[in-house]
Design a protein around this motif. Structure first.
Motif, PDB file in Angstrom:
ATOM      1  N   HIS A 132       0.117  -2.806 -22.327  1.00  0.00           N
ATOM      2  CA  HIS A 132       0.828  -3.709 -21.547  1.00  0.00           C
ATOM      3  C   HIS A 132      -0.293  -4.456 -20.554  1.00  0.00           C
ATOM      4  N   PHE A 133       0.012  -5.868 -20.299  1.00  0.00           N
ATOM      5  CA  PHE A 133      -0.810  -6.405 -19.401  1.00  0.00           C
ATOM      6  C   PHE A 133       0.066  -6.103 -17.937  1.00  0.00           C
ATOM      7  N   ALA A 134      -0.447  -6.046 -17.041  1.00  0.00           N
ATOM      8  CA  ALA A 134       0.115  -5.883 -15.763  1.00  0.00           C
ATOM      9  C   ALA A 134      -0.326  -6.691 -14.554  1.00  0.00           C
ATOM     10  N   CYS A 135       0.614  -7.172 -14.082  1.00  0.00           N
ATOM     11  CA  CYS A 135       0.365  -8.111 -12.703  1.00  0.00           C
ATOM     12  C   CYS A 135      -0.281  -7.325 -11.630  1.00  0.00           C
ATOM     13  N   PRO A 136      -1.293  -7.771 -11.095  1.00  0.00           N
ATOM     14  CA  PRO A 136      -1.857  -6.917  -9.911  1.00  0.00           C
ATOM     15  C   PRO A 136      -1.315  -6.955  -8.622  1.00  0.00           C
ATOM     16  N   SER A 137      -0.469  -8.138  -8.467  1.00  0.00           N
ATOM     17  CA  SER A 137       0.344  -8.400  -7.099  1.00  0.00           C
ATOM     18  C   SER A 137       1.834  -7.833  -7.181  1.00  0.00           C
TER      19      SER A 137
ATOM     20  N   PHE B  25       5.299  -6.252 -12.449  1.00  0.00           N
ATOM     21  CA  PHE B  25       5.529  -6.831 -13.633  1.00  0.00           C
ATOM     22  C   PHE B  25       4.509  -6.193 -14.620  1.00  0.00           C
ATOM     23  N   HIS B  26       5.199  -6.243 -15.990  1.00  0.00           N
ATOM     24  CA  HIS B  26       4.277  -5.998 -16.934  1.00  0.00           C
ATOM     25  C   HIS B  26       4.765  -6.298 -18.334  1.00  0.00           C
ATOM     26  N   CYS B  27       4.036  -6.850 -19.151  1.00  0.00           N
ATOM     27  CA  CYS B  27       4.299  -7.353 -20.585  1.00  0.00           C
ATOM     28  C   CYS B  27       3.504  -6.836 -21.532  1.00  0.00           C
ATOM     29  N   VAL B  28       4.101  -7.331 -22.861  1.00  0.00           N
ATOM     30  CA  VAL B  28       3.147  -7.051 -23.794  1.00  0.00           C
ATOM     31  C   VAL B  28       1.888  -7.687 -23.724  1.00  0.00           C
ATOM     32  N   THR B  29       1.009  -7.534 -24.590  1.00  0.00           N
ATOM     33  CA  THR B  29      -0.433  -8.178 -24.588  1.00  0.00           C
ATOM     34  C   THR B  29      -0.417  -9.548 -24.791  1.00  0.00           C
ATOM     35  N   ASP B  30       0.290 -10.428 -23.849  1.00  0.00           N
ATOM     36  CA  ASP B  30       0.315 -11.951 -24.122  1.00  0.00           C
ATOM     37  C   ASP B  30      -0.220 -12.669 -22.627  1.00  0.00           C
TER      38      ASP B  30
ATOM     39  N   ALA C  16       0.953  -1.217   0.085  1.00  0.00           N
ATOM     40  CA  ALA C  16       0.049   0.071  -0.016  1.00  0.00           C
ATOM     41  C   ALA C  16       0.808   1.246  -0.105  1.00  0.00           C
ATOM     42  N   GLY C  17       0.245   2.430  -0.654  1.00  0.00           N
ATOM     43  CA  GLY C  17       1.137   3.483  -0.576  1.00  0.00           C
ATOM     44  C   GLY C  17       2.364   3.832  -1.534  1.00  0.00           C
ATOM     45  N   ARG C  18       2.315   2.656  -2.121  1.00  0.00           N
ATOM     46  CA  ARG C  18       3.728   2.611  -2.997  1.00  0.00           C
ATOM     47  C   ARG C  18       3.411   2.954  -4.576  1.00  0.00           C
ATOM     48  N   SER C  19       3.806   3.865  -5.433  1.00  0.00           N
ATOM     49  CA  SER C  19       3.707   4.034  -6.650  1.00  0.00           C
ATOM     50  C   SER C  19       4.611   3.166  -7.423  1.00  0.00           C
ATOM     51  N   ARG C  20       3.940   2.796  -8.767  1.00  0.00           N
ATOM     52  CA  ARG C  20       4.621   2.247  -9.679  1.00  0.00           C
ATOM     53  C   ARG C  20       6.271   2.855  -9.959  1.00  0.00           C
ATOM     54  N   PRO C  21       7.202   2.177  -9.750  1.00  0.00           N
ATOM     55  CA  PRO C  21       8.669   2.817  -9.906  1.00  0.00           C
ATOM     56  C   PRO C  21       8.880   3.325 -11.184  1.00  0.00           C
ATOM     57  N   LEU C  22       9.526   4.159 -11.130  1.00  0.00           N
ATOM     58  CA  LEU C  22       9.930   4.805 -12.692  1.00  0.00           C
ATOM     59  C   LEU C  22      10.791   4.034 -13.406  1.00  0.00           C
TER      60      LEU C  22
ATOM     61  N   ARG D 122      13.245   4.094 -17.028  1.00  0.00           N
ATOM     62  CA  ARG D 122      13.793   5.043 -18.022  1.00  0.00           C
ATOM     63  C   ARG D 122      13.019   5.003 -19.258  1.00  0.00           C
ATOM     64  N   ARG D 123      12.526   3.593 -19.678  1.00  0.00           N
ATOM     65  CA  ARG D 123      12.104   3.452 -21.088  1.00  0.00           C
ATOM     66  C   ARG D 123      10.333   3.824 -21.132  1.00  0.00           C
ATOM     67  N   TYR D 124       9.723   3.615 -20.215  1.00  0.00           N
ATOM     68  CA  TYR D 124       8.375   3.842 -20.121  1.00  0.00           C
ATOM     69  C   TYR D 124       7.698   4.983 -19.237  1.00  0.00           C
ATOM     70  N   SER D 125       6.504   5.428 -19.689  1.00  0.00           N
ATOM     71  CA  SER D 125       5.689   6.057 -18.895  1.00  0.00           C
ATOM     72  C   SER D 125       4.341   5.535 -18.804  1.00  0.00           C
ATOM     73  N   PHE D 126       3.727   5.516 -17.626  1.00  0.00           N
ATOM     74  CA  PHE D 126       2.446   4.771 -17.357  1.00  0.00           C
ATOM     75  C   PHE D 126       1.183   5.563 -17.403  1.00  0.00           C
ATOM     76  N   GLU D 127       0.256   5.351 -18.155  1.00  0.00           N
ATOM     77  CA  GLU D 127      -0.855   6.026 -18.131  1.00  0.00           C
ATOM     78  C   GLU D 127      -2.155   4.882 -17.668  1.00  0.00           C
TER      79      GLU D 127
END
Length: 165
Positions: A70-75, A78-83, A46-52, A54-59
């Motif tokens: 990208h698909f993201a893990c809720p836990s 981790f994120h990956c291409v839509t696979d 709780a209370g922690r934002s996605r780490p910055l 260098r390559r990506y900005s998340f929206e």
């Protein structure tokens, strides 16, 4: 001369790693996985934002333009291409979500209602209906318990945010 390369804007989607239904938040997909599939995934701290990165900005999906999804893990982060298979492999290997003890899939009760009953089994059908009503109560109480757990987790999350903000 230094060239600055703009970051790739990534639209994060949270799909169910089991059935691939997409959600807008980690909390929503975790609730879906819990109530529909009977597995528990631990939330991110709780209370922690996605780490910055260098390559990506998340929206978020509703915030306008983005370059890729990208698909993201809720836990975790981790994120990956839509696979979906890649996401499933990550979740199973890294998080190994435990099955909720005694979980009954909501659709299984509906399927039983449509089974054909042989004439020799008609006498037993009254007893089966009584057992089904007991099963429906158990399913209802499990769903309520799941809702209560999620509400408690939300309250804890809010409390931690207050302490660390």
């Amino acid at each position: 001369m230094v060239y600055s390369r703009e970051k790739i804007i990534v639209n994060i989607i949270y799909p169910c790693y089991i059935c691939a239904v997409e959600f807008g938040s980690a909390k929503e997909v975790m609730g879906h996985i819990y109530h529909v599939h009977g597995y528990f995934l631990n939330p991110r701290p709780a209370g922690r934002s996605r780490p910055l990165e260098r390559r990506y900005s998340f929206e978020k999906r509703v915030l306008g333009d983005w370059d890729i999804q990208h698909f993201a893990c809720p836990s975790c982060w981790f994120h990956c291409v839509t696979d979906i298979e890649m996401l499933m492999q990550h979740i199973m290997e890294i998080h190994d979500p435990p099955r909720i003890e005694g979980f009954v899939h909501p659709a299984s009760d509906e399927e039983e209602e449509y089974e054909l009953v042989e004439s020799s089994e008609e006498e037993n059908s009254n007893n089966n209906q009584e057992e089904k009503s007991d099963d429906e109560e158990v399913v209802g109480s499990r769903q309520q318990l799941g809702n209560d757990i999620m509400t408690t987790m939300e309250k804890l999350n809010d409390t931690f945010k207050k302490f660390f903000s």
